[in-house]
Write a protein that holds these residues in place. Structure first.
Motif, PDB file in Angstrom:
ATOM      1  N   THR A 185       9.611   2.683  -0.533  1.00 43.72           N
ATOM      2  CA  THR A 185      10.765   2.080   0.142  1.00 43.72           C
ATOM      3  C   THR A 185      11.240   2.981   1.285  1.00 43.72           C
ATOM      4  O   THR A 185      11.575   2.499   2.378  1.00 43.72           O
ATOM      5  CB  THR A 185      11.915   1.842  -0.850  1.00 43.72           C
ATOM      6  N   ALA A 186      11.250   4.300   1.034  1.00 42.79           N
ATOM      7  CA  ALA A 186      11.660   5.257   2.076  1.00 42.79           C
ATOM      8  C   ALA A 186      10.690   5.266   3.245  1.00 42.79           C
ATOM      9  O   ALA A 186      11.060   5.654   4.365  1.00 42.79           O
ATOM     10  CB  ALA A 186      11.763   6.656   1.476  1.00 42.79           C
ATOM     11  N   GLN A 187       9.441   4.821   3.002  1.00 43.33           N
ATOM     12  CA  GLN A 187       8.458   4.743   4.082  1.00 43.33           C
ATOM     13  C   GLN A 187       8.570   3.434   4.866  1.00 43.33           C
ATOM     14  O   GLN A 187       7.761   3.166   5.748  1.00 43.33           O
ATOM     15  CB  GLN A 187       7.039   4.863   3.513  1.00 43.33           C
ATOM     16  N   GLY A 188       9.577   2.628   4.543  1.00 42.11           N
ATOM     17  CA  GLY A 188       9.787   1.380   5.267  1.00 42.11           C
ATOM     18  C   GLY A 188       8.974   0.215   4.748  1.00 42.11           C
ATOM     19  O   GLY A 188       8.794  -0.787   5.452  1.00 42.11           O
ATOM     20  N   ILE A 189       8.477   0.314   3.521  1.00 39.77           N
ATOM     21  CA  ILE A 189       7.671  -0.759   2.929  1.00 39.77           C
ATOM     22  C   ILE A 189       8.548  -1.566   1.984  1.00 39.77           C
ATOM     23  O   ILE A 189       9.274  -1.000   1.161  1.00 39.77           O
ATOM     24  CB  ILE A 189       6.457  -0.178   2.177  1.00 39.77           C
ATOM     25  N   ASP A 190       8.480  -2.878   2.097  1.00 43.32           N
ATOM     26  CA  ASP A 190       9.250  -3.764   1.222  1.00 43.32           C
ATOM     27  C   ASP A 190       8.586  -3.811  -0.151  1.00 43.32           C
ATOM     28  O   ASP A 190       7.482  -4.329  -0.306  1.00 43.32           O
ATOM     29  CB  ASP A 190       9.315  -5.161   1.835  1.00 43.32           C
ATOM     30  N   THR A 191       9.252  -3.259  -1.158  1.00 44.23           N
ATOM     31  CA  THR A 191       8.703  -3.230  -2.518  1.00 44.23           C
ATOM     32  C   THR A 191       9.392  -4.221  -3.451  1.00 44.23           C
ATOM     33  O   THR A 191       9.163  -4.204  -4.658  1.00 44.23           O
ATOM     34  CB  THR A 191       8.833  -1.813  -3.113  1.00 44.23           C
ATOM     35  N   SER A 192      10.222  -5.096  -2.896  1.00 45.12           N
ATOM     36  CA  SER A 192      11.053  -5.974  -3.733  1.00 45.12           C
ATOM     37  C   SER A 192      10.224  -6.935  -4.587  1.00 45.12           C
ATOM     38  O   SER A 192      10.679  -7.371  -5.651  1.00 45.12           O
ATOM     39  CB  SER A 192      12.035  -6.764  -2.858  1.00 45.12           C
ATOM     40  N   GLU A 193       9.017  -7.270  -4.150  1.00 47.38           N
ATOM     41  CA  GLU A 193       8.178  -8.200  -4.903  1.00 47.38           C
ATOM     42  C   GLU A 193       7.075  -7.493  -5.685  1.00 47.38           C
ATOM     43  O   GLU A 193       6.224  -8.151  -6.275  1.00 47.38           O
ATOM     44  CB  GLU A 193       7.546  -9.227  -3.941  1.00 47.38           C
TER      45      GLU A 193
END
Length: 400
Positions: A185-193
């Motif tokens: 998430t801190a790397q700007g990747i959407d992990t919500s799914e």
């Protein structure tokens, strides 16, 4: 339907990645029809030079076909890893392109298996799913940063870019540790799914009857079983602790890996006599060692990347209903505190705390009912069945 599943290691090779890959493959095979085909593209056993076993290059098991690629023996170090991957990826790419699958899956610890999957999927214009077993960009940058901070920064940038490309292109991503989510998430990747299907307890470790333990015996056995590499840092903890416990405890260290020489050298330098170094063994032999051990031991090096991991060995050890001592921090420490109250924790690489834990562990009670509940919750078969269902659902959802 034709599925290609990339796994850098697969039985009869040893290791957490191998056991996870075969469990997931079997679960997927049950979800698809007998006329569908699941192709496993992997290596012939190579992970440990001290563990040699033959395996067919092409093998069919029901609707599973295993393609094993011969690679050089692993000699430890980054150069050896790179050489093995280049050879594996060249042949794996050729096999995959010839198969022309409808869908691709990868279980990846060192990222490059994921990169290979992304590359094949891009060339074939297919969708893919990634199972993330490690944060390679952080792990490798931590290792290189010990030699040069600038080199560590450069390495991290390169592999972070690759990670982002691979993960953002997948139709689904699973992590084996919830500690990974904060990093990505801190790397700007959407992990919500993203999903969380951890490692689990294989059926081989269920209902093991341990040898009766004599609490009054003079020498007690402390067992470590697993990889011996920079991630474990055994050379930082075992030699000094063993020397201080020489009159009461025998250490059995089962495994091999990139830092075995460091461990051997430290033991020799300190003239430690109560540590047995045992080459990797198959699971039948390993269970015999487990049965006779008094204490089980686990340790991860004190580096940022390892504070996010959840070692598969936790699940294996937990099923044995024996005292466990673990040098862990971060997410794995939290996981143990939330789930296992008969594990004695100490700060990684802290010899004094480790020795104290050993001396006090025998006073710890084990609540068998709680252990049984943990075993039921983290059955590998159950976890992989749910994960396989999710993978197949995602594929059909996006293709209908």
């Amino acid at each position: 339907m034709k599925i290609v599943f990339f796994a850098s290691v697969y039985p009869p090779d040893l290791g957490a990645g191998s056991f996870r890959a075969v469990a997931l493959a079997k679960a997927i095979a049950k979800k698809i029809s007998i006329s569908d085909k699941l192709h496993i593209i992997t290596t012939k056993p190579y992970r440990y030079s001290s563990f040699k076993v033959n395996a067919k290059e092409l093998e069919t098991q029901g609707n599973i076909t295993i393609h094993r690629i011969k690679v050089p023996s692993h000699k430890g170090g980054m150069i050896s890893h790179a050489r093995i991957f280049i050879i594996f990826s060249w042949h794996a790419l050729r096999i995959c392109l010839n198969l022309k699958p409808d869908f691709l899956i990868a279980t990846s610890s060192r990222l490059m298996t994921g990169v290979l999957t992304w590359l094949c999927a891009s060339l074939l214009k297919r969708q893919y799913y990634i199972d993330v077993r490690d944060i390679f960009s952080e792990t490798i940058s931590d290792i290189f940063s010990r030699k040069s901070r600038l080199l560590g920064i450069c390495i991290k940038y390169i592999f972070t870019v690759l990670e982002r490309r691979v993960l953002q292109g997948a139709i689904g991503v699973n992590v084996v540790s919830q500690g990974f989510l904060e990093y990505f998430t801190a790397q700007g990747i959407d992990t919500s799914e993203w999903s969380f299907f951890p490692n689990g307890i294989d059926k081989e470790f269920l209902n093991i009857t341990a040898y009766s333990q004599d609490k009054n015996k003079n020498i007690k056995t402390i067992l470590y079983a697993g990889n011996i590499g920079s991630g474990q840092g055994l050379e930082k903890i075992i030699p000094d602790a063993a020397k201080r416990l020489v009159t009461d405890y025998q250490f059995n260290i089962i495994g091999d890996g990139g830092t075995m020489t460091l461990l051997t050298d430290e033991l020799a330098k300190k003239k430690v006599k109560n540590v047995n170094l045992i080459p990797p063994v198959n699971r039948i032999e390993l269970i015999e060692y487990y049965k006779s051990a008094d204490i089980l031991f686990l340790h991860l090096n004190d580096l940022p990347a390892f504070r996010r991991t959840l070692p598969s060995k936790i699940f294996e050890y937990a099923s044995l209903k024996k005292p466990i001592i673990a040098g862990l921090s971060g997410y794995s420490e939290k996981f143990i505190k939330d789930n296992l109250d008969y594990v004695s924790l100490f700060k990684p690489a802290d010899v004094d705390s480790f020795v104290d834990c050993i001396r006090n562990i025998e006073n710890m009670d084990i609540d068998i009912d709680k252990v049984d509940a943990f075993i039921d919750k983290y059955s590998r078969v159950k976890i992989m069945d749910s994960m396989a269902s999710q993978i197949i659902f995602l594929f059909f959802q996006l293709n209908n």
